[in-house]
Write an enzyme that holds these catalytic residues in place. Sequence first.
Site, mmCIF file in Angstrom:
data_model
loop_
_atom_site.group_PDB
_atom_site.id
_atom_site.type_symbol
_atom_site.label_atom_id
_atom_site.label_comp_id
_atom_site.label_asym_id
_atom_site.label_seq_id
_atom_site.Cartn_x
_atom_site.Cartn_y
_atom_site.Cartn_z
ATOM 1 N N GLY A 21 34.140 36.776 36.267
ATOM 2 C CA GLY A 21 34.578 38.169 36.396
ATOM 3 C C GLY A 21 35.645 38.554 35.399
ATOM 4 N N ASP A 22 36.520 37.608 35.060
ATOM 5 C CA ASP A 22 37.554 37.850 34.059
ATOM 6 C C ASP A 22 36.915 38.231 32.728
ATOM 7 O OD1 ASP A 22 40.232 37.648 32.797
ATOM 8 O OD2 ASP A 22 39.453 35.794 31.936
ATOM 9 N N CYS A 23 35.899 37.501 32.362
ATOM 10 C CA CYS A 23 35.183 37.766 31.108
ATOM 11 C C CYS A 23 34.495 39.126 31.142
ATOM 12 C CB CYS A 23 34.169 36.656 30.882
ATOM 13 S SG CYS A 23 33.115 36.908 29.457
#
Length: 139
Positions: A21-23
């Site tokens: 999700g960070d990406c």
Amino acid sequence: MKKLTPQEVNLMSPLGLAYIGDCIYELITREHIVSNGNMPVAKLHQETVSIVCAAAQSAAVDIILNSLSEEELAIYKRGRNANGSHVPKNADPAQYRRATGLEALFGYLYLNRRYDRIQSLYEQIYDVTKNSAEGKEGC
């Protein structure tokens, strides 16, 4: 790439969801910033960091929290409550946990191929934070 089933995605650790999700969150942010026109790379980076840092992501949670389904809220809470091993020294622990929850939600939606929902949530966030001092505070 192997397509994960919804059951496999549900069994993933919240930190695994946050990892992807960070990406996804940063990629969408970069896409929005680049689509606003050319600018020097340093400015692109500065704009991106002001939106993807823990403080801004924590503020983003407040923007979308009331529009989350029960399922999405449960995923956010799983991510927020996950026991991560390390909080960066420049991040407030509470903000970092909320940011992890947001990232877990985006990872969950991405792995379930719910791209329209990702876009819908992100547009709510971006519309509020793109010119907001609140989104840049503490980054």
